[in-house]
Write a protein that holds these residues in place. Structure first.
Motif, PDB file in Angstrom:
ATOM      1  N   VAL A 172     -93.474   9.438   4.421  1.00  0.00           N
ATOM      2  CA  VAL A 172     -91.953   9.287   4.157  1.00  0.00           C
ATOM      3  C   VAL A 172     -91.371  10.325   3.320  1.00  0.00           C
ATOM      4  CG1 VAL A 172     -92.902   8.099   1.997  1.00  0.00           C
ATOM      5  CG2 VAL A 172     -90.786   7.470   2.629  1.00  0.00           C
ATOM      6  N   VAL A 173     -89.963  10.799   3.434  1.00  0.00           N
ATOM      7  CA  VAL A 173     -89.439  11.817   2.826  1.00  0.00           C
ATOM      8  C   VAL A 173     -88.427  11.253   1.963  1.00  0.00           C
ATOM      9  CG1 VAL A 173     -90.155  13.406   4.518  1.00  0.00           C
ATOM     10  CG2 VAL A 173     -87.842  12.209   4.621  1.00  0.00           C
ATOM     11  N   ASP A 174     -88.151  11.976   0.946  1.00  0.00           N
ATOM     12  CA  ASP A 174     -86.932  11.643  -0.083  1.00  0.00           C
ATOM     13  C   ASP A 174     -85.523  11.937   0.331  1.00  0.00           C
ATOM     14  OD1 ASP A 174     -88.653  10.835  -2.022  1.00  0.00           O
ATOM     15  OD2 ASP A 174     -88.569  12.857  -3.078  1.00  0.00           O
ATOM     16  N   ASP A 175     -85.411  12.892   1.464  1.00  0.00           N
ATOM     17  CA  ASP A 175     -84.097  12.914   2.274  1.00  0.00           C
ATOM     18  C   ASP A 175     -84.497  13.422   3.571  1.00  0.00           C
ATOM     19  OD1 ASP A 175     -81.795  14.247   2.704  1.00  0.00           O
ATOM     20  OD2 ASP A 175     -81.274  14.776   1.074  1.00  0.00           O
ATOM     21  N   LEU A 176     -83.897  12.638   4.523  1.00  0.00           N
ATOM     22  CA  LEU A 176     -84.156  13.136   6.105  1.00  0.00           C
ATOM     23  C   LEU A 176     -83.166  14.593   6.322  1.00  0.00           C
ATOM     24  CD1 LEU A 176     -83.757   9.556   7.483  1.00  0.00           C
ATOM     25  CD2 LEU A 176     -85.810  11.270   7.267  1.00  0.00           C
ATOM     26  N   THR A 177     -82.383  14.952   5.390  1.00  0.00           N
ATOM     27  CA  THR A 177     -81.334  15.879   5.895  1.00  0.00           C
ATOM     28  C   THR A 177     -81.864  17.155   6.523  1.00  0.00           C
ATOM     29  OG1 THR A 177     -79.764  15.258   4.206  1.00  0.00           O
ATOM     30  CG2 THR A 177     -79.562  17.468   5.092  1.00  0.00           C
TER      31      THR A 177
ATOM     32  N   VAL B 201     -90.283   4.988   7.197  1.00  0.00           N
ATOM     33  CA  VAL B 201     -91.458   5.552   7.748  1.00  0.00           C
ATOM     34  C   VAL B 201     -91.444   6.205   8.964  1.00  0.00           C
ATOM     35  CG1 VAL B 201     -93.963   4.795   7.917  1.00  0.00           C
ATOM     36  CG2 VAL B 201     -92.675   3.617   6.206  1.00  0.00           C
ATOM     37  N   LEU B 202     -92.028   7.532   8.843  1.00  0.00           N
ATOM     38  CA  LEU B 202     -91.928   8.413  10.191  1.00  0.00           C
ATOM     39  C   LEU B 202     -93.359   8.415  10.564  1.00  0.00           C
ATOM     40  CD1 LEU B 202     -89.632  11.085   8.666  1.00  0.00           C
ATOM     41  CD2 LEU B 202     -88.880   9.200  10.177  1.00  0.00           C
ATOM     42  N   THR B 203     -93.327   8.850  11.700  1.00  0.00           N
ATOM     43  CA  THR B 203     -94.584   8.874  12.490  1.00  0.00           C
ATOM     44  C   THR B 203     -94.510   9.956  13.566  1.00  0.00           C
ATOM     45  OG1 THR B 203     -96.648   7.847  13.318  1.00  0.00           O
ATOM     46  CG2 THR B 203     -94.470   6.873  14.009  1.00  0.00           C
TER      47      THR B 203
ATOM     48  N   ARG C 274     -86.790   0.067   2.163  1.00  0.00           N
ATOM     49  CA  ARG C 274     -85.497   0.241   1.506  1.00  0.00           C
ATOM     50  C   ARG C 274     -85.840   1.237   0.328  1.00  0.00           C
ATOM     51  NH1 ARG C 274     -80.330  -0.326   2.676  1.00  0.00           N
ATOM     52  NH2 ARG C 274     -80.046  -2.199   3.575  1.00  0.00           N
ATOM     53  N   THR C 275     -87.105   1.268  -0.008  1.00  0.00           N
ATOM     54  CA  THR C 275     -87.678   2.185  -1.169  1.00  0.00           C
ATOM     55  C   THR C 275     -88.938   2.993  -0.933  1.00  0.00           C
ATOM     56  OG1 THR C 275     -89.215   0.375  -2.455  1.00  0.00           O
ATOM     57  CG2 THR C 275     -86.786   0.347  -2.802  1.00  0.00           C
ATOM     58  N   LYS C 276     -89.345   3.961  -1.456  1.00  0.00           N
ATOM     59  CA  LYS C 276     -90.322   4.954  -1.414  1.00  0.00           C
ATOM     60  C   LYS C 276     -91.643   3.976  -1.634  1.00  0.00           C
ATOM     61  CE  LYS C 276     -92.056   9.482  -1.951  1.00  0.00           C
ATOM     62  NZ  LYS C 276     -91.938  10.844  -2.725  1.00  0.00           N
ATOM     63  N   ARG C 277     -91.462   3.387  -2.762  1.00  0.00           N
ATOM     64  CA  ARG C 277     -92.634   2.650  -3.145  1.00  0.00           C
ATOM     65  C   ARG C 277     -93.084   1.548  -2.069  1.00  0.00           C
ATOM     66  NH1 ARG C 277     -93.794  -2.528  -5.170  1.00  0.00           N
ATOM     67  NH2 ARG C 277     -91.435  -2.753  -5.436  1.00  0.00           N
TER      68      ARG C 277
ATOM     69  N   GLU D 269     -89.123  18.726  -0.621  1.00  0.00           N
ATOM     70  CA  GLU D 269     -89.991  18.418  -1.605  1.00  0.00           C
ATOM     71  C   GLU D 269     -90.164  16.745  -1.946  1.00  0.00           C
ATOM     72  OE1 GLU D 269     -90.086  19.382  -6.579  1.00  0.00           O
ATOM     73  OE2 GLU D 269     -89.059  20.625  -5.209  1.00  0.00           O
ATOM     74  N   GLY D 270     -91.599  16.349  -2.387  1.00  0.00           N
ATOM     75  CA  GLY D 270     -91.497  15.116  -2.576  1.00  0.00           C
ATOM     76  C   GLY D 270     -91.970  14.162  -1.279  1.00  0.00           C
ATOM     77  N   ALA D 271     -92.312  14.809  -0.302  1.00  0.00           N
ATOM     78  CA  ALA D 271     -92.652  13.933   0.977  1.00  0.00           C
ATOM     79  C   ALA D 271     -94.026  13.524   0.621  1.00  0.00           C
ATOM     80  CB  ALA D 271     -92.495  14.762   2.137  1.00  0.00           C
ATOM     81  N   ILE D 272     -94.447  12.263   1.057  1.00  0.00           N
ATOM     82  CA  ILE D 272     -95.767  11.776   1.074  1.00  0.00           C
ATOM     83  C   ILE D 272     -96.475  11.272   2.221  1.00  0.00           C
ATOM     84  CG2 ILE D 272     -97.167  10.102  -0.047  1.00  0.00           C
ATOM     85  CD1 ILE D 272     -96.734  12.133  -2.288  1.00  0.00           C
ATOM     86  N   GLY D 273     -97.446  11.653   2.687  1.00  0.00           N
ATOM     87  CA  GLY D 273     -97.800  10.801   3.698  1.00  0.00           C
ATOM     88  C   GLY D 273     -99.543  10.673   3.905  1.00  0.00           C
TER      89      GLY D 273
END
Length: 285
Positions: free
Chosen positions: A159-164, A188-190, A203-206, A271-275
């Motif tokens: 998941v990323v903070d911004d898809l741009t 959620v990306l794969t 809706r949220t990162k959590r 920055e901030g992506a978590i996988g």
């Protein structure tokens, strides 16, 4: 046979892993304000993300050149009988295609390019498996067969903070990217067939991370083999460590590791992506 294992810098292996298993790598590069940096050689992840914070224009990335591959393969050909070269998905980078092109022109060593169809820690699972098998004297055919098994068993979600950045860099379609941009959600990306695609709209990162955790839970229940998993992050180590600690409590039977996203992948995720990625453990794992 004496088999060398080659990968590229986007596997984000540690120096200890490279040294312990005699793994070789060709670096990809990031271009920051007209300066070219080979990732993890000329610039660290921390240095890169700190630079990006001060920039208005998105950095770009570039694959290893044909010359990079020729130089490494020819040098390895002096001491190895064959080379297995494992690279990030050919659908998001030309790195694998360059490896294939060079492999067809060499005469002093046989090169077997392999498309991981993944990146980062998902790719690293395959690299480590190949390196361990090669050290144990496995044949090229046996290693390639095991790589197919590992690839098929690997799942990777992030998941990323911004898809741009993913959309601008061409790694995610504009239609898929607009879902998150306009609806203010955290998809959620794969990876599917080597392409980055949305898996679910959260809706949220959590909640997105909870969704990924539920997917791991299903795999653990369904798998006939032990599972190994890696948490990856883009310059958000504290958040990744907290996620890892929670997962270790919830899944004591799973072996968890921590890795990172360097400049070449991080420029697209931001920055901030978590996988989280996982696969089966084998006798070599």
């Amino acid at each position: 046979m004496n088999i060398a294992v080659v990968t590229d810098s986007t596997a984000y292996l540690s120096h200890e892993q490279y040294d312990a298993y005699d793994i070789y790598s060709v670096p990809l590069s990031c271009i920051v304000e007209n300066e070219v940096y080979k990732e993890e050689r000329d610039i660290t992840s921390e240095e890169f993300f700190l630079k990006v914070r001060e920039m208005d224009k998105l950095p770009t990335s570039s694959q290893p050149t044909v010359g990079d591959f020729i130089a490494l393969y020819e040098e390895l050909g002096k001491t190895y009988d064959a080379i297995i070269s494992i690279h990030l998905s050919g659908n998001i980078s030309g790195t694998y295609r360059n490896a294939v092109s060079v492999s067809q022109s060499l005469e002093n060593v046989k090169v077997y390019p392999y498309d991981s169809e993944l990146a980062a820690a998902g790719q690293a699972f395959q690299v480590m498996e190949a390196a361990k098998l090669a050290k144990n004297g496995a044949s090229v055919e046996a290693i390639l067969e095991k790589l197919d098994t590992i690839k098929a068993a690997t799942e990777l979600y992030f998941v990323v903070d911004d898809l741009t950045n993913l959309v601008k860099g061409g790694r995610l379609s504009r239609a898929a990217g607009s879902v998150g941009t306009f609806l203010n959600i955290k998809p959620v990306l794969t990876f599917v067939d080597g392409l980055i695609v949305p898996y679910d709209k959260i809706r949220t990162k959590r909640k997105a991370l909870r969704k990924i955790e539920s997917l791991l839970e299903k795999s653990v229940k369904d798998s006939e083999h032990p599972i190994q998993a890696t948490i990856v992050h883009a310059f958000s180590e504290d958040e990744a460590k907290a996620f890892k600690e929670r997962l270790e409590i919830d899944f004591p039977e799973v072996e968890f590791n921590l890795s990172f996203l360097g400049p070449v992948i991080g420029v697209h995720t931001g920055e901030g992506a978590i996988g989280l990625t996982w696969t089966i453990k084998t006798d070599e794992s």
